[in-house]
Design a protein around this motif. Structure first.
Motif, PDB file in Angstrom:
ATOM      1  N   ILE A  79     -29.105  -6.166   1.860  1.00 61.01           N
ATOM      2  CA  ILE A  79     -27.845  -6.122   2.595  1.00 61.01           C
ATOM      3  C   ILE A  79     -27.575  -7.482   3.239  1.00 61.01           C
ATOM      4  O   ILE A  79     -26.441  -7.978   3.241  1.00 61.01           O
ATOM      5  CB  ILE A  79     -27.853  -4.998   3.653  1.00 61.01           C
ATOM      6  N   PHE A 147     -21.756  -5.531  -4.313  1.00 57.47           N
ATOM      7  CA  PHE A 147     -22.953  -4.684  -4.220  1.00 57.47           C
ATOM      8  C   PHE A 147     -23.416  -4.304  -5.615  1.00 57.47           C
ATOM      9  O   PHE A 147     -22.648  -3.814  -6.430  1.00 57.47           O
ATOM     10  CB  PHE A 147     -22.608  -3.439  -3.404  1.00 57.47           C
ATOM     11  N   GLY A 153     -30.132  -0.138  -1.545  1.00 58.32           N
ATOM     12  CA  GLY A 153     -29.120   0.459  -0.692  1.00 58.32           C
ATOM     13  C   GLY A 153     -27.919   1.013  -1.427  1.00 58.32           C
ATOM     14  O   GLY A 153     -27.095   1.723  -0.839  1.00 58.32           O
TER      15      GLY A 153
END
Length: 168
Positions: A79, A147, A153
């Motif tokens: 992240i 992402f 995540g």
């Protein structure tokens, strides 16, 4: 940022204080008994945060995790990398030691956004809230595109169950 690996000889994971001392000794090599470490109020889920002040006055934040982790498969780092990629301001990760379960970060001080808002005049509050909203928009627009599905995540959801777990 570099990643170090240390060899922990003990079968059980050492207590936080011992791990912090090992990490600080390896990273900063302070003199005997020169460990100026204070625990920060509050925590984040299972992490505990500490401030380390060096003899020369440098300040760092140490995030201590309850168990070892693989830095190559570490959601927090992924992240962090994502936020850096989409150019959001984040505290720099200086060092990660997965074996000791510790992350060394830049220290941004003691004032949270919440505390700053309480003391700010109406113009400053508006500026800070707009800036926070702008960051949320960047996360929604650029973050979702950047992402990667292979990221740890990626499959996590911040749903009601996760929110309650974090609050508890």
């Amino acid at each position: 940022m570099t990643t170090t690996k240390t060899n922990i000889q003990e079968k059980s994971f050492p207590p936080i204080q011992k791990r912090l001392m090992q990490f600080i000794q390896h990273q900063f090599n302070p003199g005997y008994n020169h460990y100026n470490v204070s625990q920060l109020i509050g925590d984040a889920s299972t992490r505990q945060y500490y401030r380390y002040v060096t003899d020369s006055g440098g300040c760092y934040i140490l995030a201590a995790y309850p168990e070892p982790f693989d830095p190559d498969d570490f959601a927090y780092k992924q992240i962090y990398d994502l936020f850096c990629e989409i150019r959001l301001p984040v505290p720099e990760i200086i060092e990660i030691d997965g074996d000791l379960g510790i992350v060394l970060q830049e220290d941004l001080g003691n004032v949270s956004l919440q505390k700053k808002l309480l003391k700010a005049d109406s113009q400053e509050k508006l500026r800070l809230l707009r800036q926070a909203i702008d960051h949320i928009i960047v996360i929604q627009q650029k973050g979702s595109c950047a992402f990667r599905p292979e990221s740890v995540g990626y499959a996590l959801a911040f749903d009601e169950e996760k929110l309650l777990q974090e609050l508890n």
